[in-house]
Design a protein around this motif. Structure first.
Motif, PDB file in Angstrom:
ATOM      1  N   VAL A 552      46.490  -1.076 -22.320  1.00  0.00           N
ATOM      2  CA  VAL A 552      47.949  -0.942 -22.322  1.00  0.00           C
ATOM      3  C   VAL A 552      48.239   0.386 -22.972  1.00  0.00           C
ATOM      4  O   VAL A 552      49.017   1.131 -22.532  1.00  0.00           O
ATOM      5  CB  VAL A 552      48.612  -2.140 -22.964  1.00  0.00           C
ATOM      6  N   SER A 553      47.845   0.503 -24.201  1.00  0.00           N
ATOM      7  CA  SER A 553      47.770   1.923 -24.836  1.00  0.00           C
ATOM      8  C   SER A 553      47.538   3.242 -24.027  1.00  0.00           C
ATOM      9  O   SER A 553      48.289   4.004 -24.125  1.00  0.00           O
ATOM     10  CB  SER A 553      46.915   1.863 -26.161  1.00  0.00           C
ATOM     11  N   SER A 554      46.454   2.951 -23.408  1.00  0.00           N
ATOM     12  CA  SER A 554      45.995   4.476 -22.558  1.00  0.00           C
ATOM     13  C   SER A 554      46.977   4.501 -21.460  1.00  0.00           C
ATOM     14  O   SER A 554      47.408   5.619 -21.011  1.00  0.00           O
ATOM     15  CB  SER A 554      44.529   4.218 -21.996  1.00  0.00           C
ATOM     16  N   THR A 555      47.474   3.355 -20.764  1.00  0.00           N
ATOM     17  CA  THR A 555      48.475   3.483 -19.622  1.00  0.00           C
ATOM     18  C   THR A 555      49.852   4.075 -20.152  1.00  0.00           C
ATOM     19  O   THR A 555      50.257   4.875 -19.288  1.00  0.00           O
ATOM     20  CB  THR A 555      48.626   2.089 -19.165  1.00  0.00           C
ATOM     21  N   LEU A 556      50.138   3.532 -21.267  1.00  0.00           N
ATOM     22  CA  LEU A 556      51.589   3.731 -21.672  1.00  0.00           C
ATOM     23  C   LEU A 556      51.503   5.354 -22.292  1.00  0.00           C
ATOM     24  O   LEU A 556      52.353   6.424 -21.909  1.00  0.00           O
ATOM     25  CB  LEU A 556      52.074   3.202 -22.928  1.00  0.00           C
ATOM     26  N   SER A 571      47.437  16.841 -26.296  1.00  0.00           N
ATOM     27  CA  SER A 571      48.583  16.019 -25.214  1.00  0.00           C
ATOM     28  C   SER A 571      49.463  15.022 -26.017  1.00  0.00           C
ATOM     29  O   SER A 571      49.096  15.147 -27.552  1.00  0.00           O
ATOM     30  CB  SER A 571      47.603  15.326 -24.398  1.00  0.00           C
ATOM     31  N   PRO A 572      50.711  14.936 -25.633  1.00  0.00           N
ATOM     32  CA  PRO A 572      51.725  14.091 -26.661  1.00  0.00           C
ATOM     33  C   PRO A 572      51.071  12.913 -26.999  1.00  0.00           C
ATOM     34  O   PRO A 572      51.321  12.594 -28.261  1.00  0.00           O
ATOM     35  CB  PRO A 572      52.586  13.827 -25.394  1.00  0.00           C
ATOM     36  N   GLY A 573      49.993  12.339 -26.396  1.00  0.00           N
ATOM     37  CA  GLY A 573      49.454  11.117 -26.812  1.00  0.00           C
ATOM     38  C   GLY A 573      48.448  11.216 -28.046  1.00  0.00           C
ATOM     39  O   GLY A 573      48.660  10.581 -28.881  1.00  0.00           O
ATOM     40  N   ASP A 574      48.035  12.398 -28.058  1.00  0.00           N
ATOM     41  CA  ASP A 574      46.948  12.662 -29.208  1.00  0.00           C
ATOM     42  C   ASP A 574      48.138  13.279 -30.511  1.00  0.00           C
ATOM     43  O   ASP A 574      47.625  12.721 -31.557  1.00  0.00           O
ATOM     44  CB  ASP A 574      46.243  13.907 -28.847  1.00  0.00           C
ATOM     45  N   ARG A 575      49.049  13.904 -30.104  1.00  0.00           N
ATOM     46  CA  ARG A 575      50.031  14.348 -31.351  1.00  0.00           C
ATOM     47  C   ARG A 575      50.726  12.929 -31.815  1.00  0.00           C
ATOM     48  O   ARG A 575      50.949  12.828 -32.951  1.00  0.00           O
ATOM     49  CB  ARG A 575      50.928  15.273 -30.869  1.00  0.00           C
ATOM     50  N   LEU A 576      51.105  11.972 -31.028  1.00  0.00           N
ATOM     51  CA  LEU A 576      51.671  10.961 -31.299  1.00  0.00           C
ATOM     52  C   LEU A 576      50.560  10.118 -32.374  1.00  0.00           C
ATOM     53  O   LEU A 576      51.027   9.614 -33.424  1.00  0.00           O
ATOM     54  CB  LEU A 576      51.992   9.890 -30.215  1.00  0.00           C
ATOM     55  N   ALA A 577      49.456   9.948 -31.975  1.00  0.00           N
ATOM     56  CA  ALA A 577      48.523   9.201 -32.691  1.00  0.00           C
ATOM     57  C   ALA A 577      48.122  10.128 -34.209  1.00  0.00           C
ATOM     58  O   ALA A 577      48.172   9.201 -35.028  1.00  0.00           O
ATOM     59  CB  ALA A 577      47.060   9.185 -31.982  1.00  0.00           C
ATOM     60  N   ILE A 614      55.140  -4.074 -22.241  1.00  0.00           N
ATOM     61  CA  ILE A 614      56.057  -3.777 -23.399  1.00  0.00           C
ATOM     62  C   ILE A 614      56.029  -5.123 -24.099  1.00  0.00           C
ATOM     63  O   ILE A 614      55.921  -5.139 -25.345  1.00  0.00           O
ATOM     64  CB  ILE A 614      57.155  -2.987 -23.337  1.00  0.00           C
ATOM     65  N   GLN A 615      56.482  -5.925 -23.501  1.00  0.00           N
ATOM     66  CA  GLN A 615      56.992  -7.324 -24.028  1.00  0.00           C
ATOM     67  C   GLN A 615      55.488  -8.035 -24.600  1.00  0.00           C
ATOM     68  O   GLN A 615      55.641  -8.689 -25.732  1.00  0.00           O
ATOM     69  CB  GLN A 615      57.451  -8.351 -22.881  1.00  0.00           C
ATOM     70  N   TRP A 616      54.317  -7.793 -23.882  1.00  0.00           N
ATOM     71  CA  TRP A 616      53.277  -8.490 -24.536  1.00  0.00           C
ATOM     72  C   TRP A 616      52.879  -7.791 -25.782  1.00  0.00           C
ATOM     73  O   TRP A 616      52.316  -8.235 -26.683  1.00  0.00           O
ATOM     74  CB  TRP A 616      51.982  -8.194 -23.517  1.00  0.00           C
ATOM     75  N   VAL A 617      52.991  -6.280 -25.978  1.00  0.00           N
ATOM     76  CA  VAL A 617      52.958  -5.770 -27.109  1.00  0.00           C
ATOM     77  C   VAL A 617      53.644  -6.231 -28.263  1.00  0.00           C
ATOM     78  O   VAL A 617      53.226  -6.475 -29.450  1.00  0.00           O
ATOM     79  CB  VAL A 617      53.151  -4.166 -26.993  1.00  0.00           C
ATOM     80  N   MET A 650      46.806   1.521 -33.485  1.00  0.00           N
ATOM     81  CA  MET A 650      47.247   1.609 -31.936  1.00  0.00           C
ATOM     82  C   MET A 650      48.752   0.817 -31.771  1.00  0.00           C
ATOM     83  O   MET A 650      49.590   1.380 -31.219  1.00  0.00           O
ATOM     84  CB  MET A 650      46.007   1.066 -31.198  1.00  0.00           C
ATOM     85  N   LEU A 651      48.789  -0.170 -32.435  1.00  0.00           N
ATOM     86  CA  LEU A 651      49.989  -1.044 -32.251  1.00  0.00           C
ATOM     87  C   LEU A 651      51.186  -0.300 -32.752  1.00  0.00           C
ATOM     88  O   LEU A 651      52.162  -0.351 -32.311  1.00  0.00           O
ATOM     89  CB  LEU A 651      49.955  -2.492 -32.801  1.00  0.00           C
ATOM     90  N   ARG A 652      51.076   0.300 -34.025  1.00  0.00           N
ATOM     91  CA  ARG A 652      52.087   1.041 -34.548  1.00  0.00           C
ATOM     92  C   ARG A 652      52.385   2.169 -33.675  1.00  0.00           C
ATOM     93  O   ARG A 652      53.718   2.428 -33.480  1.00  0.00           O
ATOM     94  CB  ARG A 652      51.574   1.870 -35.786  1.00  0.00           C
ATOM     95  N   GLU A 653      51.622   2.810 -33.095  1.00  0.00           N
ATOM     96  CA  GLU A 653      51.914   4.055 -32.260  1.00  0.00           C
ATOM     97  C   GLU A 653      52.704   3.520 -30.968  1.00  0.00           C
ATOM     98  O   GLU A 653      53.638   4.152 -30.813  1.00  0.00           O
ATOM     99  CB  GLU A 653      50.736   4.715 -31.675  1.00  0.00           C
ATOM    100  N   MET A 654      52.170   2.390 -30.517  1.00  0.00           N
ATOM    101  CA  MET A 654      53.031   1.886 -29.269  1.00  0.00           C
ATOM    102  C   MET A 654      54.451   1.358 -29.466  1.00  0.00           C
ATOM    103  O   MET A 654      55.522   1.451 -28.827  1.00  0.00           O
ATOM    104  CB  MET A 654      52.161   0.964 -28.465  1.00  0.00           C
ATOM    105  N   MET A 655      54.605   0.686 -30.829  1.00  0.00           N
ATOM    106  CA  MET A 655      55.904   0.430 -31.105  1.00  0.00           C
ATOM    107  C   MET A 655      56.902   1.728 -31.497  1.00  0.00           C
ATOM    108  O   MET A 655      58.127   1.606 -31.064  1.00  0.00           O
ATOM    109  CB  MET A 655      55.922  -0.231 -32.683  1.00  0.00           C
ATOM    110  N   VAL A 656      56.494   2.776 -31.968  1.00  0.00           N
ATOM    111  CA  VAL A 656      57.120   4.028 -31.998  1.00  0.00           C
ATOM    112  C   VAL A 656      57.598   4.425 -30.726  1.00  0.00           C
ATOM    113  O   VAL A 656      58.777   4.827 -30.512  1.00  0.00           O
ATOM    114  CB  VAL A 656      56.492   5.095 -32.872  1.00  0.00           C
TER     115      VAL A 656
END
Length: 837
Positions: A552-556, A571-577, A614-617, A650-656
């Motif tokens: 889910v993390s890599s997909t989002l 990438s934006p994903g790397d900067r987010l992490a 997103i609901q699962w997260v 990973m969960l923190r990043e996805m919540m943001v």
């Protein structure tokens, strides 16, 4: 005892009469632990015989997929390709068919390709080599580097396309001495050609095919008489002007030693088995000659020898740099004494090197898998012989012995045992699994047997040595991508914890690049190990949830796009992490301010379609935090995440990320049932999650959660409705039932329904009430109590998902496309009826 029956599957529809000895039964075991075997069914009304191919996955052996192959004559060969997803079948009329999975389902197959040499029976069949060869170094089993344990050997494909890509295709040898090749062109067309093995064509009763490192093919052939030579031919395949060309060349031949021995000259008139020791070694061959009463087995090796020079030239002054001329000659390595009549031979597929040094190391380490070959006899027994010396390493007595027991002292000669009355059950076909820890055999009554083969061949090993051997084979499966079901056969519940810990230690010692490649595969291995013990069953939930979390993390993150074209390296994903790792603030909005929110701007439809993920997260974070105070009593699902800093991060990043998307499209936000109208649920959960993450982000020195965090988590169920998380599907496979040494008897078409793990010790997450909702575990959707949709389930973890997609949006289709061939854990899919899903 060296082997015990893992399970026996009985074919219900077998013909009333026993199989005639002249009808060959064939069995083939793929690297994905799919077993294919053949039977012949006679229709009593019109006396017509159907030649059937049956395919099972070893985890659900009763769920057989039977194909009326359409072959006009008896099937003589079955061959899996290197990926374990396609199957070749060939018959006595020269017809070859290629079977492939329909919709990537192991219980749905179709034949779309084929070739034929009309009226010329096929005696040997093989896929062309793809140039991938791995060597397994037993002497390096103590090394910390996977690259030293398993090294890639320089090996050329049988045929290459432009750029060195291997060309797919197959090669067959016919009874009249023809070699026929079929090549699969990239556009799907088939190029075929046939050529005589030599100018003087003769009858070929038995043949086998091997490959050389230089890209050549070697064919061994015999006319079936032990007094005739065993001939060897080099075959080169090429494509010239869009046509397939075959060139053949005669190689040194040999005569079996038993025919040159005055005592045994006429004792064994027929050659019944001819096999190269491995497909990638054309220099060692195994031969078996038989009579009606017994057999003898010989192992031969091709050696370079100096050519003796005539005496006339001995005294001539040698020219500087001149070397003695060399010649290739077959030399016998070993031979057995007189044996009972051999009915089938199985050779190991494990690519261990068999030089003298390696054999010495193997005897010191007591690592036996891959060293032994199996011989099945007409009295129903199986012997495992050392593949070079042909010394007996172990014996398995079949169920046809007079006492009916499968355990007897290994030193009792077979000839002394009393034979049982009536026809003897014996194996007509035998195949090793890919780690050589199990055997599959089809007997003369058409029953399929699965036999567990001990990795120590009956030697008494201390627990550490046994664990090291199993760990070595699990690492081999991880690196190659092969299925490890046959390794799990030997894992007892008490070994699980140690194996998981040691596997993690070895993985952490690898370089970063290799860790990234194996990151999901190791989680899948750990999950399947943890299911074998009721103590660690809850951890299997955690590993399954981690696989879903990573996906889910890599997909989002893959949806994020930089807002300008001249993008920096990250990438934006790397900067987010990176920003989330540095910013330890417990306020989600303060973390969000540091991000370039324009990179997170997406259109509405993809966001809305991903709401279920997103609901699962959101539900997962709530479940983890609400269960934090309960983790002290028993190990519950979610326990593994409390100290897993990377997963919590990973969960923190996805919540943001979700928080930002919620500003653009509020409909995509996870839905919580709160007791208060003004409750900001995401703000609260992010704060608690960050506090837990801070305790465990330093994985070397994790801290216990403080009292205030636990108190806040205790209050969560009174603030938000905590969902029941159905992460782990109920695994209905057989591996959990095979830990005992007692054989199981199964029937095709009848699922084995005895309870698996000790039900009293089961964690409540596994209990399913009859009226509970069924879940689509990949789409995170509820399918209802009695789903009407056809579904598919993973053969390894039991994960269930709908066969046809209910989604129309591209974003969700991309998510589903990830799992079209394999499950999250890498397991294969099988179709399950709607009533059972």
């Amino acid at each position: 005892i060296t082997a015990s029956v893992a399970y026996v599957c009985e074919w219900e529809k077998r013909p009333k009469s026993n199989h005639c000895p002249s009808i060959p039964l064939v069995c083939a075991w793929s690297c994905r632990n799919l077993v294919a075997f053949t039977t012949d069914l006679k229709n009593e009304e019109d006396e017509k015989v159907s030649h059937m191919v049956h395919i099972i996955d070893t985890e659900h052996p009763w769920d057989v997929y039977s194909i009326n192959s359409g072959h006009a004559e008896v099937i003589s060969c079955l061959e899996w390709d290197q990926s374990g997803s396609r199957l070749l079948s060939a018959d006595g009329d020269g017809q070859i068919k290629c079977w492939a999975m329909a919709d990537h389902l192991v219980n749905s197959w179709e034949s779309s390709l084929g070739s034929s040499v009309d009226g010329d029976p096929i005696v040997a069949l093989s896929w062309l080599h793809n140039g991938v060869k791995l060597a397994l170094h037993v002497e390096m089993s103590g090394s910390t580097n996977f690259g030293e344990k398993f090294s890639r050997v320089k090996f050329s494909p049988s045929l290459t396309l432009f750029g060195g890509k291997p060309m797919e295709g197959w090669l067959a040898v016919t009874v009249s001495g023809l070699v026929t090749v079929s090549l699969l062109k990239p556009n799907g067309q088939l190029l075929t050609a046939s050529e005589s093995l030599c100018r003087l064509r003769g009858r070929v009763a038995l043949a086998d095919i091997a490959f050389t490192g230089g890209g050549n093919i070697v064919v061994a052939a015999t006319d079936g008489s032990s007094s005739s030579p065993v001939q060897f031919y080099k075959v080169c395949v090429s494509v010239v002007n869009e046509k397939c060309r075959i060139d053949t060349e005669l190689l040194p031949s040999l005569f079996m030693r038993c025919t040159t021995d005055p005592v045994r000259r006429d004792k064994y008139p027929a050659v019944t088995h001819l096999k190269f020791l491995t497909r990638e070694n054309s220099e060692q061959v195994l031969l078996c000659a038989s009579s009606q009463m017994g057999s003898i087995v010989e192992c031969w090796s091709l050696r370079k020898e100096g050519l003796p020079v005539n005496n006339i030239f001995q005294h001539r002054s040698p020219v500087v740099g001149e070397k003695q001329p060399m010649i290739l000659k077959w030399r016998i390595l070993s031979a057995t004494n007189d044996l009972d009549r051999v009915s089938a031979v199985a050779l190991p597929k494990l690519p261990i090197s068999i030089s003298n040094t390696d054999l010495k190391v193997a005897s010191e380490t007591k690592f036996c898998p891959g060293l032994g070959l199996a011989l099945a006899f007409h009295d129903g027994s199986i012997q495992i012989l050392h593949r070079l010396s042909l010394h007996t390493m172990g014996v398995f007595y079949g169920s046809s012995s007079s006492s009916g027991a499968s355990q007897r002292p290994g030193d009792e000669p077979a000839i002394k045992r009393q034979r049982a009355g009536g026809p003897t059950v014996h194996f007509k076909a035998l195949q090793f699994s890919w780690t050589s820890l199990a055997l599959a055999g089809v007997d003369n009554h058409g029953k399929l047997h699965m036999i567990r083969v001990s990795p120590s061949m009956g030697q008494m090993l201390d627990m550490n040595t046994l664990l090291r051997h199993l760990l070595f084979l699990l690492e081999y499966c991880m690196v190659t991508g092969y299925d490890w079901w046959d390794v799990l056969l030997h894992v007892q519940p008490g070994m699980v914890h140690n194996l998981v810990e040691k596997l993690h230690e070895e993985y952490m010692r690898q370089n970063q690049a290799l860790q990234q490649v194996l990151s999901t595969r190791i989680v899948a291995v750990k999950a399947s190990l943890c299911k074998l013990s009721s103590v660690t069953a809850a951890r299997a939930c955690d590993f399954h949830a981690k696989l879903l979390l990573i996906a889910v993390s890599s997909t989002l993150k893959s949806l994020l796009r930089p807002h300008v074209l001249n993008t920096p390296d990250k990438s934006p994903g790397d900067r987010l992490a990176e920003i989330c790792a540095k910013n330890t603030d417990t306020d989600i909005d303060k973390v969000m301010i540091n991000l370039k929110t324009e990179e997170f701007v997406l259109d509405g439809p993809p966001l809305q379609s991903l709401q279920q993920l997103i609901q699962w997260v959101g539900d997962f974070v709530l479940y983890l935090m609400a269960n934090l105070p309960n983790q002290g009593s028993i190990v519950r699902p979610g326990f593994g995440f409390l100290r897993d800093g990377s997963s919590l991060g990973m969960l923190r990043e996805m919540m943001v990320m979700i928080r930002i998307w919620g500003l653009l499209k509020p409909g995509c936000l996870p839905i919580y049932t709160a007791t208060s109208d003004n409750q900001d649920s995401m703000l609260l959960l992010f704060r608690l999650l960050t506090k837990l993450w801070l305790c465990s982000r330093d994985e070397g020195h994790p801290q216990e959660p403080d009292e205030s965090l636990i108190d806040e988590c205790c209050l969560l169920p009174s603030q938000l409705l905590v969902p029941t998380m159905d992460w782990l599907p109920v695994n209905d496979g057989i591996i959990c039932k095979l830990q005992g040494k007692y054989p199981l008897r199964l029937q095709f078409g009848k699922p084995y329904s005895l309870p698996g793990l000790n039900s009293a010790a089961q964690v409540e997450i596994f209990s399913r009430s009859p009226g509970s909702q069924r879940m689509d575990h990949l789409r995170c959707l509820h399918m209802g109590v009695c789903p009407t949709e056809e579904s598919k389930a993973c053969t390894r973890c039991g994960c269930v998902t709908m066969l046809r997609s209910p989604n129309k949006t591209n974003a969700m289709k991309q998510w589903e496309q990830r799992w079209i061939k394999n499950c999250l854990c890498g397991g294969l899919w099988r179709r399950i009826p709607s009533t059972l899903s």
